[in-house]
Design an enzyme around this catalytic site. Structure first.
Site, PDB file in Angstrom:
ATOM      1  N   ARG A   1       3.985  -5.930   0.438  1.00 32.91           N
ATOM      2  CA  ARG A   1       2.604  -6.498   0.151  1.00 32.91           C
ATOM      3  C   ARG A   1       3.048  -7.136  -1.191  1.00 32.91           C
ATOM      4  O   ARG A   1       3.679  -7.222  -1.855  1.00 32.91           O
ATOM      5  CB  ARG A   1       1.935  -5.242  -0.374  1.00 32.91           C
ATOM      6  CG  ARG A   1       1.289  -4.415   0.516  1.00 32.91           C
ATOM      7  CD  ARG A   1       0.206  -5.356   1.293  1.00 32.91           C
ATOM      8  NE  ARG A   1      -0.675  -4.650   2.358  1.00 32.91           N
ATOM      9  CZ  ARG A   1      -0.348  -4.510   3.965  1.00 32.91           C
ATOM     10  NH1 ARG A   1       0.883  -5.304   4.084  1.00 32.91           N
ATOM     11  NH2 ARG A   1      -0.989  -3.563   4.454  1.00 32.91           N
TER      12      ARG A   1
ATOM     13  N   GLU B   1      -4.545 -12.929  -1.098  1.00 35.26           N
ATOM     14  CA  GLU B   1      -4.409 -13.825   0.116  1.00 35.26           C
ATOM     15  C   GLU B   1      -5.628 -14.737   0.547  1.00 35.26           C
ATOM     16  O   GLU B   1      -6.394 -13.674   0.747  1.00 35.26           O
ATOM     17  CB  GLU B   1      -3.604 -12.881   1.274  1.00 35.26           C
ATOM     18  CG  GLU B   1      -2.460 -12.574   0.944  1.00 35.26           C
ATOM     19  CD  GLU B   1      -1.833 -11.186   1.973  1.00 35.26           C
ATOM     20  OE1 GLU B   1      -2.534 -11.104   2.739  1.00 35.26           O
ATOM     21  OE2 GLU B   1      -0.670 -11.067   1.745  1.00 35.26           O
TER      22      GLU B   1
ATOM     23  N   HIS C   1       0.613 -13.958   5.733  1.00 32.11           N
ATOM     24  CA  HIS C   1       0.505 -12.458   6.140  1.00 32.11           C
ATOM     25  C   HIS C   1       0.209 -12.176   7.709  1.00 32.11           C
ATOM     26  O   HIS C   1      -0.759 -11.908   8.428  1.00 32.11           O
ATOM     27  CB  HIS C   1      -0.592 -11.729   5.489  1.00 32.11           C
ATOM     28  CG  HIS C   1      -0.436 -10.464   5.619  1.00 32.11           C
ATOM     29  ND1 HIS C   1      -0.773  -9.465   4.484  1.00 32.11           N
ATOM     30  CD2 HIS C   1       0.007  -9.682   6.557  1.00 32.11           C
ATOM     31  CE1 HIS C   1      -0.626  -8.356   4.756  1.00 32.11           C
ATOM     32  NE2 HIS C   1       0.093  -8.273   5.783  1.00 32.11           N
TER      33      HIS C   1
HETATM   34  O1  LIG Z   1       0.250  -5.694   6.781  1.00 32.22           O
HETATM   35  C1  LIG Z   1       0.338  -5.250   8.149  1.00 32.22           C
HETATM   36  C2  LIG Z   1       0.132  -3.573   8.005  1.00 32.22           C
HETATM   37  O2  LIG Z   1      -0.117  -3.017   7.110  1.00 32.22           O
HETATM   38  O3  LIG Z   1       0.232  -3.085   9.228  1.00 32.22           O
END
Ligand SMILES: O=CC(=O)O
Length: 366
Positions: A282, A311, A330
């Protein structure tokens, strides 16, 4: 009307009724029964609130996985008439963290039994608060790990071997020769330091082993000796040791209060000036201002990030202007196979919770 047609068909087929016709009657009877049964089932299905279907949300066939088990209300329709839809909703299914689950939404859902997250990270959910309303929270661990580990390796390799720069040069009509100056960093036999050795971190270690990398890891808990031996990983109790020794530092931790800002100025300054930071966890695990400074000043060579905060980044964010940064938006779990598995697991969790059964992946607050 349906009944009338049914009676007429049965009558016609029944008339002289040899064996063949009897079989047809039996089949017709079964089909009608199934149709009626399906209709009753459809009416019986519980209601779920989801984000959207289409460009901003689920692909149609992924939405179908949900619709086989739930009657769905999309957020836009819900918002137009929350008083109508709210009382019947028993599950909220989250895709890319949407719908945003906050007290104002929860207060409109008196029958809610579960908030089922599609994805493993639940940093966007206040689990104790949601639980205090008698509502379960579930996520989808395991199924995200391969694809996320793949994107970690893809970023590592692309950054080290300047894949994106190479592509731009190769497709540039002004390029008349292939530049010898596009020298990258050797990945094979380099040192990979993994911070966060859960399922995703371990899959990254497996991939690193395939590249003959020396693997170090730092984790709250040490893995078993068998796990370590299988990928040739060495545990670093002290994260600083890993930071000092690694050519590539890979972040694969969950975002928690303990890991927020885990990599800041002090940690970056321990890294080799030739090192690359890769983040598939993250954005908030890294102090982004400190990262910008480290990249501008040459404290580290490069960063490759699948996650940032926010993001997407604002278009004028300094990270976007740096030549030694590679960013993907992401997309760690964005493969068709993985997204299908996520939706299926999310639905399985939600179905169990709505039925009052133990949900396979219930998240318990620490
Ligand atoms: O970012 C992706 C997840 O949290 O699975």
């Amino acid at each position: 009307m349906t009944c009338l047609l049914y009676v007429r068909c049965v009558r016609r087929l029944w008339a002289p009724a040899p064996g063949y016709r009897l079989l047809k009657v039996a089949n017709l009877h079964r089909s009608v029964h199934q149709l009626l049964h399906r209709k009753v089932m459809a009416e019986d299905k519980p209601w779920a609130l989801i984000s959207e279907v289409g460009e901003q949300g689920y692909f149609e066939d992924l939405a179908d996985i949900i619709k086989r088990n739930f009657n769905v209300v999309c957020l836009k329709d819900f918002q137009q008439n929350p008083q109508l839809h709210g009382p019947k909703i028993q599950a909220v299914l989250l895709w890319n963290s949407f719908p945003t689950v906050e007290p104002s939404l929860l207060s409109l859902l008196p029958s809610l039994k579960v908030v089922a997250n599609g994805g493993v990270g639940i940093d966007h959910l206040d689990v104790p608060y949601i639980n205090s309303l008698g509502v379960k929270v579930t996520n989808t661990p395991g199924v995200v790990s391969n694809a996320t580990a793949d994107i970690g390796m893809a970023l590592l390799l692309a950054s080290a071997r300047k894949v994106v720069e190479g592509h731009h040069i190769a497709v540039d009509p002004k390029t008349t020769h292939l530049p010898q100056c596009l020298m990258g960093d050797e990945v094979s036999e380099s040192t990979l330091g993994i911070i966060g050795m859960g399922d995703i971190g371990y899959k990254i270690a497996q991939r690193g082993k395939g590249f003959d990398m020396k693997i170090l890891y730092h984790n709250r808990n040490r893995r078993s000796v068998e796990d370590e031996q299988a990928v040739g990983a060495t545990f670093c109790k002290n994260m600083d040791d890993l930071l000092k020794e690694s050519d590539f530092v890979m972040l694969a931790v969950n975002l928690t209060p303990e890991t927020t800002g885990l990599i800041s100025h002090q940690q970056l300054s321990l890294m080799k000036p030739t090192a690359t930071l890769v983040n598939v966890s993250r954005g908030r695990v890294v102090d982004q201002d400190a990262l910008v400074k480290a990249l501008q000043s040459g404290t580290i060579r490069a960063a490759a990030l699948d996650v940032t905060y926010p993001e997407p980044l604002p278009r004028d964010h300094p990270l976007l202007g740096l030549p030694n940064v590679l960013i993907t938006p992401h997309v760690g779990t964005n493969t068709y196979t993985t997204t299908s598995k996520i939706v299926q697991q999310m639905v399985d969790n939600a179905v169990a919770a709505v039925k009052g059964l133990p949900a396979p992946n219930e998240v318990k607050p620490k």
